[in-house]
Write an enzyme that holds these catalytic residues in place. Structure first.
Site, mmCIF file in Angstrom:
data_model
loop_
_atom_site.group_PDB
_atom_site.id
_atom_site.type_symbol
_atom_site.label_atom_id
_atom_site.label_comp_id
_atom_site.label_asym_id
_atom_site.label_seq_id
_atom_site.Cartn_x
_atom_site.Cartn_y
_atom_site.Cartn_z
ATOM 1 N N GLY A 18 63.036 26.601 15.254
ATOM 2 C CA GLY A 18 62.734 26.773 16.682
ATOM 3 C C GLY A 18 63.320 28.104 17.142
ATOM 4 O O GLY A 18 63.514 29.027 16.339
ATOM 5 N N GLU A 179 55.341 21.681 36.019
ATOM 6 C CA GLU A 179 54.244 22.452 35.421
ATOM 7 C C GLU A 179 53.093 21.538 35.005
ATOM 8 O O GLU A 179 51.921 21.862 35.199
ATOM 9 C CB GLU A 179 54.768 23.256 34.221
ATOM 10 C CG GLU A 179 55.663 24.400 34.684
ATOM 11 C CD GLU A 179 56.372 25.170 33.579
ATOM 12 O OE1 GLU A 179 56.724 26.335 33.814
ATOM 13 O OE2 GLU A 179 56.578 24.620 32.489
ATOM 14 N N ASP A 317 69.918 23.835 21.633
ATOM 15 C CA ASP A 317 69.937 22.558 22.354
ATOM 16 C C ASP A 317 70.921 21.553 21.764
ATOM 17 O O ASP A 317 71.223 20.539 22.383
ATOM 18 C CB ASP A 317 68.534 21.921 22.332
ATOM 19 C CG ASP A 317 67.596 22.558 23.351
ATOM 20 O OD1 ASP A 317 68.003 23.532 24.009
ATOM 21 O OD2 ASP A 317 66.448 22.077 23.486
HETATM 22 C C1 LIG Z 1 58.039 20.972 27.183
HETATM 23 C C2 LIG Z 1 59.196 21.921 27.184
HETATM 24 C C3 LIG Z 1 59.198 23.018 28.040
HETATM 25 C C4 LIG Z 1 60.257 23.921 28.048
HETATM 26 N N1 LIG Z 1 60.222 25.006 28.884
HETATM 27 C C5 LIG Z 1 61.207 25.917 28.846
HETATM 28 C C6 LIG Z 1 61.151 27.090 29.638
HETATM 29 O O1 LIG Z 1 60.217 27.288 30.407
HETATM 30 N N2 LIG Z 1 62.167 28.004 29.526
HETATM 31 C C7 LIG Z 1 63.210 27.806 28.659
HETATM 32 O O2 LIG Z 1 64.097 28.660 28.557
HETATM 33 N N3 LIG Z 1 63.308 26.698 27.920
HETATM 34 C C8 LIG Z 1 62.323 25.752 27.972
HETATM 35 N N4 LIG Z 1 62.412 24.637 27.197
HETATM 36 C C9 LIG Z 1 63.603 24.422 26.371
HETATM 37 C C10 LIG Z 1 63.553 25.250 25.110
HETATM 38 O O3 LIG Z 1 62.307 25.085 24.466
HETATM 39 C C11 LIG Z 1 64.702 24.827 24.212
HETATM 40 O O4 LIG Z 1 65.906 25.061 24.900
HETATM 41 C C12 LIG Z 1 64.708 25.586 22.891
HETATM 42 O O5 LIG Z 1 63.525 25.326 22.183
HETATM 43 C C13 LIG Z 1 65.920 25.205 22.055
HETATM 44 O O6 LIG Z 1 65.876 25.874 20.842
HETATM 45 P P1 LIG Z 1 66.482 25.194 19.527
HETATM 46 O O7 LIG Z 1 66.340 26.200 18.445
HETATM 47 O O8 LIG Z 1 67.825 24.666 19.823
HETATM 48 O O9 LIG Z 1 65.571 23.942 19.261
HETATM 49 P P2 LIG Z 1 63.982 23.859 19.031
HETATM 50 O O10 LIG Z 1 63.293 25.080 19.521
HETATM 51 O O11 LIG Z 1 63.580 22.554 19.595
HETATM 52 O O12 LIG Z 1 63.860 23.828 17.468
HETATM 53 C C14 LIG Z 1 64.332 22.781 16.689
HETATM 54 C C15 LIG Z 1 63.584 22.789 15.372
HETATM 55 O O13 LIG Z 1 64.229 21.909 14.481
HETATM 56 C C16 LIG Z 1 63.267 21.115 13.817
HETATM 57 N N5 LIG Z 1 63.942 19.875 13.429
HETATM 58 C C17 LIG Z 1 64.449 18.918 14.233
HETATM 59 N N6 LIG Z 1 65.043 17.955 13.506
HETATM 60 C C18 LIG Z 1 64.922 18.310 12.218
HETATM 61 C C19 LIG Z 1 65.318 17.733 10.991
HETATM 62 N N7 LIG Z 1 66.005 16.577 10.933
HETATM 63 N N8 LIG Z 1 64.992 18.364 9.847
HETATM 64 C C20 LIG Z 1 64.296 19.530 9.862
HETATM 65 N N9 LIG Z 1 63.903 20.127 10.999
HETATM 66 C C21 LIG Z 1 64.207 19.536 12.158
HETATM 67 C C22 LIG Z 1 62.156 20.951 14.825
HETATM 68 O O14 LIG Z 1 60.929 20.651 14.178
HETATM 69 C C23 LIG Z 1 62.154 22.319 15.503
HETATM 70 O O15 LIG Z 1 61.308 23.215 14.843
HETATM 71 C C24 LIG Z 1 61.355 23.708 27.181
HETATM 72 C C25 LIG Z 1 61.353 22.610 26.321
HETATM 73 C C26 LIG Z 1 60.288 21.724 26.317
HETATM 74 C C27 LIG Z 1 60.295 20.543 25.380
#
Ligand SMILES: Cc1cc2nc3c(=O)[nH]c(=O)nc-3n(C[C@H](O)[C@H](O)[C@H](O)COP(=O)(O)OP(=O)(O)OC[C@H]3O[C@@H](n4cnc5c(N)ncnc54)[C@H](O)[C@@H]3O)c2cc1C
Length: 458
Positions: A18, A179, A317
């Site tokens: 992500g 949204e 997150d």
């Molecule tokens: C609908 C929606 C709208 C949003 N809108 C906004 C916005 O407008 N502005 C903003 O700043 N933020 C927004 N966010 C929040 C933002 O998307 C998150 O804060 C961000 O994606 C966090 O990044 P991350 O890398 O921590 O997790 P993520 O981007 O969620 O990535 C996590 C990754 O880990 C993978 N994963 C999970 N568990 C496992 C596992 N056990 N094994 C292997 N892979 C795994 C998933 O498939 C994913 O690819 C939104 C979120 C959502 C759901």
């Protein structure tokens, strides 16, 4: 301590592709290390635009490019499909499963960026009737549910049933909920206008529910008031201080502050209230000197590492630090910061004891309400209307991965925002039933029938 690899290249494993994981991998592209990025899907997902996939504006390909192709030129990086099921912080291995195959990947440094899922606050059974919107599967299913409800209403001859079919309820008045209702309203009042013979799509009742006192409670004041006014103008019914106490096939039960309960009959319900960090967080906390907060996020050190394990980082997150919100920027900056520390340590410029603290640069946040209308907060500056919408558009285009995705998205937006047409209105029956079908597939097989002789004996 932990990071001595002798003469061997350091093995860095990243869980999650992500925002956090991908930005870490990109920053590490020239590092003298072997990087493995493990993700349960084959794509990087731009979650902020999922609601546009769900409402037919853009296709899933635009916001979910294959991670393997994004990283193909990084010779030090291997992309691995796998659902991580175990992290062994003593053996320093990560176990992942994909299509019945198990892989154990050893690491010297580990970056955990597995994000968060939907939280139903202990009522997980709500999920069957009010799915969340976290993945491409969710968004496509939702598109099927929204457009499918209009189709069913067109066929139905029962006025009572029709009313239920044309009631859409979104729980959670944060940016995603706002949204989504905005776009369901646009669909009902503009895109679908004149395309049905027995129903008028603009008769749809679109309800936004929240237990809080206002929409977009994180903004408050002028921005929340502006969003509320705009949504009401679009025909969205806003119900605040409303707690959902039950969700079933027929609808939702709402309890108000004064104790009264009401039932909203609705076929299409969506849950966008609350998040719960990946269960990998608890797994890490159980093996170290840290704990998780109520949302399952790991309480990390100021350098985003886990107490007692400077070789393990938790970002995005999944991390709890200084009340930082669950935003894409927090994850991206966290990923880049960790990569920078590892590069400095590989080059011998610093040790793990000399890491500077992570500093988050708040670049602001924003939410769209409908076409040409958004709210944005950058520091103390608050913007509404067209200017905010324009900033939203530029920023989202900037952060979409790949030129092709940007060009296609811009084309789709031009078509939708100026002409009100939508190119991605296809739905299939499979998208909607897939969730149930998948559940069945994962259910343990029933025991084989006993041999005839045994049965007879019983
Ligand atoms: C609908 C929606 C709208 C949003 N809108 C906004 C916005 O407008 N502005 C903003 O700043 N933020 C927004 N966010 C929040 C933002 O998307 C998150 O804060 C961000 O994606 C966090 O990044 P991350 O890398 O921590 O997790 P993520 O981007 O969620 O990535 C996590 C990754 O880990 C993978 N994963 C999970 N568990 C496992 C596992 N056990 N094994 C292997 N892979 C795994 C998933 O498939 C994913 O690819 C939104 C979120 C959502 C759901």
């Amino acid at each position: 301590m932990g990071n001595d690899t002798g003469n061997r290249r350091r093995r860095i494993v990243i869980i999650g592709s992500g925002f956090g994981g991908l930005f870490a991998a990109r920053k590490l592209k020239k590092a003298d290390a072997d990087i493995t990025i493990i993700n349960r899907t084959t794509h990087h997902l731009f979650q902020p635009l999922l609601y546009q996939v769900a409402t037919g504006i853009i296709s899933e390909g635009e916001i979910a490019p294959p991670t393997r192709l994004i990283l193909r030129k990084y010779r030090n990086t291997t992309t691995l499909l796998g659902d991580v099921t175990d992290i062994d912080m003593t053996a320093r291995t990560v176990t992942s499963e994909a299509m019945g195959m198990t892989t154990v990947t050893p690491y010297d440094s580990l970056i955990v960026a597995a994000g968060a899922g939907q939280s139903y606050f202990g009522n997980d059974h709500f999920a069957e009737y009010a799915p969340g919107m976290k993945t491409i599967d969710d968004a496509l299913e939702l598109r099927g549910r929204i457009l499918g409800a209009f189709e069913q209403a067109e066929i139905s001859t029962d006025a009572h049933a029709r009313e239920r079919l044309m009631t859409f309820v979104v729980v959670g008045a944060g940016p995603t909920g706002v949204e989504l209702v905005g776009q369901i309203a646009e669909l009902a009042h503009h895109t679908l206008r004149g395309s049905f013979r027995n129903i008028d799509p603009s008769d749809a009742r679109i309800v936004l529910l929240d237990g809080a006192d206002d929409v977009l409670p994180v903004y408050g004041g002028k921005l929340s008031a502006n969003a509320r006014k705009k949504l009401e103008k679009l025909g969205v019914e806003i119900q605040l201080q409303a707690m959902v106490t039950d969700v079933n096939r027929d609808g939702l039960t709402i309890k108000r502050k004064d104790g009264t309960e009401t039932l909203i009959r609705s076929q299409c319900k969506v849950w966008s209230a609350g998040v719960q960090a990946s269960p990998l967080g608890k797994m890490i906390a159980d093996q170290s000197d840290t704990t998780v907060d109520r949302a399952g996020r790991v309480r990390v050190q100021p350098d985003l590492s886990v107490a007692g394990h400077p070789e393990v980082f938790v970002i995005g997150d999944m991390m709890a630090l200084d009340d930082l919100p669950g935003l894409a920027q927090v994850a991206m900056q966290g990923g880049e910061y960790v990569a920078k520390q590892l590069i400095a340590e590989i080059k011998g410029k610093q040790t793990e004891y000399q890491r500077p603290d992570f500093r988050y640069w708040d670049k602001g946040s924003m939410a769209t309400i409908s076409r040409f209308s958004a709210v944005a907060k950058v520091g103390r500056i608050e913007l509404t209307g067209f200017i905010a919408w324009l900033i939203w558009l530029v920023i989202h285009l900037m952060y979409l991965v790949g030129y092709r995705s940007r060009a296609m998205t811009l084309f789709a937006w031009t078509m939708t925002f100026f002409g009100r047409g939508r190119a991605q209105m296809t739905i299939t029956e499979q998208q909607v039933i897939a969730r149930t079908a998948l559940k069945e597939q994962h259910r343990p097989a029933p025991p084989a029938p006993a041999p005839a002789a045994e049965r007879d004996a019983g």
